[in-house]
Design a protein around this motif. Structure first.
Motif, short mmCIF file in Angstrom:
data_model
loop_
_atom_site.label_atom_id
_atom_site.label_comp_id
_atom_site.label_asym_id
_atom_site.label_seq_id
_atom_site.Cartn_x
_atom_site.Cartn_y
_atom_site.Cartn_z
N ILE A 63 41.98 49.14 36.55
CA ILE A 63 42.87 49.02 37.71
C ILE A 63 42.40 47.89 38.62
CG2 ILE A 63 43.85 50.24 39.69
CD1 ILE A 63 43.39 52.84 38.16
N MET A 64 41.08 47.72 38.74
CA MET A 64 40.53 46.64 39.55
C MET A 64 40.92 45.28 38.98
SD MET A 64 36.58 46.09 40.85
CE MET A 64 36.09 47.33 39.75
N SER A 65 40.90 45.16 37.67
CA SER A 65 41.28 43.90 37.03
C SER A 65 42.77 43.60 37.25
CB SER A 65 40.97 43.98 35.54
OG SER A 65 41.40 42.83 34.89
N VAL A 66 43.61 44.61 37.08
CA VAL A 66 45.05 44.43 37.30
C VAL A 66 45.33 44.06 38.76
CG1 VAL A 66 47.26 45.65 37.36
CG2 VAL A 66 45.75 45.91 35.41
N THR A 67 44.65 44.72 39.67
CA THR A 67 44.85 44.43 41.09
C THR A 67 44.35 43.04 41.44
OG1 THR A 67 44.47 46.79 41.48
CG2 THR A 67 44.45 45.37 43.39
N ALA A 68 43.26 42.61 40.85
CA ALA A 68 42.74 41.27 41.12
C ALA A 68 43.71 40.20 40.60
CB ALA A 68 41.37 41.09 40.48
N TRP A 69 44.22 40.38 39.39
CA TRP A 69 45.20 39.43 38.86
C TRP A 69 46.47 39.42 39.69
CZ3 TRP A 69 44.30 35.47 35.97
CH2 TRP A 69 43.27 35.50 35.03
N LEU A 70 46.91 40.59 40.13
CA LEU A 70 48.10 40.68 40.96
C LEU A 70 47.90 39.97 42.29
CD1 LEU A 70 50.94 41.91 41.29
CD2 LEU A 70 49.83 43.91 42.28
N SER A 71 46.72 40.12 42.89
CA SER A 71 46.47 39.46 44.17
C SER A 71 46.43 37.95 44.01
CB SER A 71 45.17 39.98 44.80
OG SER A 71 44.06 39.63 44.02
N VAL A 72 45.86 37.45 42.91
CA VAL A 72 45.86 36.00 42.66
C VAL A 72 47.30 35.49 42.51
CG1 VAL A 72 45.24 34.22 40.99
CG2 VAL A 72 43.54 35.89 41.69
N TRP A 112 44.20 29.53 54.63
CA TRP A 112 44.50 29.44 53.20
C TRP A 112 43.23 29.48 52.36
CZ3 TRP A 112 49.03 30.47 51.35
CH2 TRP A 112 50.14 30.28 52.16
N TYR A 113 42.14 28.92 52.88
CA TYR A 113 40.87 28.98 52.14
C TYR A 113 40.41 30.43 51.99
CZ TYR A 113 40.64 23.98 53.00
OH TYR A 113 40.91 22.65 53.05
N VAL A 114 40.53 31.19 53.06
CA VAL A 114 40.15 32.61 53.01
C VAL A 114 41.12 33.37 52.12
CG1 VAL A 114 39.70 34.65 54.42
CG2 VAL A 114 39.23 32.39 55.35
N MET A 115 42.40 33.00 52.20
CA MET A 115 43.43 33.67 51.40
C MET A 115 43.19 33.48 49.90
SD MET A 115 46.24 35.53 51.74
CE MET A 115 46.94 35.24 53.33
N PHE A 116 42.66 32.33 49.50
CA PHE A 116 42.38 32.09 48.09
C PHE A 116 40.99 32.59 47.69
CE2 PHE A 116 46.01 29.24 47.92
CZ PHE A 116 46.49 29.54 46.67
N ALA A 117 40.04 32.53 48.60
CA ALA A 117 38.67 32.95 48.27
C ALA A 117 38.61 34.44 47.95
CB ALA A 117 37.73 32.62 49.42
N GLY A 118 39.39 35.26 48.65
CA GLY A 118 39.37 36.70 48.42
C GLY A 118 39.79 37.09 47.01
N PRO A 119 40.99 36.73 46.59
CA PRO A 119 41.41 37.11 45.23
C PRO A 119 40.56 36.48 44.12
CG PRO A 119 43.31 36.58 46.53
CD PRO A 119 42.12 36.21 47.35
N VAL A 120 40.10 35.25 44.34
CA VAL A 120 39.25 34.62 43.31
C VAL A 120 37.93 35.38 43.19
CG1 VAL A 120 37.93 32.54 42.78
CG2 VAL A 120 40.32 32.35 43.45
N LEU A 121 37.35 35.76 44.32
CA LEU A 121 36.11 36.55 44.30
C LEU A 121 36.34 37.91 43.66
CD1 LEU A 121 33.17 36.28 45.24
CD2 LEU A 121 33.85 37.33 47.38
N ALA A 122 37.47 38.53 43.96
CA ALA A 122 37.79 39.83 43.36
C ALA A 122 38.00 39.69 41.85
CB ALA A 122 39.04 40.41 44.01
N LEU A 123 38.63 38.60 41.43
CA LEU A 123 38.85 38.37 40.01
C LEU A 123 37.54 38.12 39.27
CD1 LEU A 123 41.09 38.16 37.90
CD2 LEU A 123 41.16 35.72 38.37
N ILE A 124 36.64 37.36 39.89
CA ILE A 124 35.32 37.12 39.28
C ILE A 124 34.57 38.44 39.13
CG2 ILE A 124 33.06 36.09 39.68
CD1 ILE A 124 34.55 33.70 40.94
N GLY A 125 34.64 39.27 40.15
CA GLY A 125 33.98 40.57 40.07
C GLY A 125 34.60 41.47 39.02
N ALA A 126 35.92 41.45 38.91
CA ALA A 126 36.60 42.30 37.93
C ALA A 126 36.33 41.84 36.50
CB ALA A 126 38.10 42.32 38.20
N LEU A 127 36.26 40.53 36.30
CA LEU A 127 36.03 40.02 34.95
C LEU A 127 34.57 40.08 34.53
CD1 LEU A 127 38.45 36.96 34.84
CD2 LEU A 127 38.79 39.25 33.93
N SER A 128 33.65 40.07 35.51
CA SER A 128 32.23 40.13 35.15
C SER A 128 31.78 41.56 34.89
CB SER A 128 31.38 39.52 36.27
OG SER A 128 31.43 40.35 37.42
N GLY A 129 32.60 42.52 35.22
CA GLY A 129 32.22 43.91 35.04
C GLY A 129 32.60 44.49 33.71
#
Length: 144
Positions: A63-72, A112-129
């Protein structure tokens, strides 16, 4: 809590905060966040961030991975929509010089930098897990 869950939590928390950051500066007078740009879309992004925070605490990797991709995807769609909106905001004015001047007064801001940094960081965390699968070797007596 795993390291990947902490990384995803930080990303989703950053997305939550980014919804309140200034995204557009209008005529050097005021700044707009996502709720002034498009309130329902902002609420959807906020909901995705809250769901991401909850599933990162519960260690639900899928679910974390799906949510991260959705946020990106939602943030990229928001950027495309904002660029199109800025470029067509004054298209009703028949004079191109005035149109260009008024369009140049709408500036993108640091949110916009913060708006992109959040989902990218979440996606990195979801894919590294992703759990690593164990491949038994032929020398392993338990494999026979």
């Amino acid at each position: 809590m795993r390291r990947s869950s902490i990384l995803s939590f930080a990303g989703f928390a950053l997305l939550f905060v980014a919804t309140y950051c200034p995204l557009l500066r209008v005529f050097h007078v005021t700044s707009w966040n996502i709720y002034k740009l498009n309130q329902p879309y902002g609420l959807v992004l906020l909901l995705v961030a809250v769901v991401g925070i909850i599933v990162s605490f519960l260690n639900q990797a899928k679910i974390m991975s799906v949510t991260a991709w959705l946020s990106v995807a939602l943030v990229v769609l928001l950027l495309v929509a904002a660029i199109m909106k800025v470029n067509s905001a004054f298209s009703f004015i028949p004079f191109k010089g005035i149109n260009r001047f008024l369009t140049s007064q709408l500036k993108f801001q640091w949110g916009w930098y913060v708006m992109f940094a959040g989902p990218v960081l979440a996606l990195i965390g979801a894919l590294s897990g992703k759990p690593k699968t164990f491949m038994p070797t032929t020398a392993d007596p338990a494999a026979n």
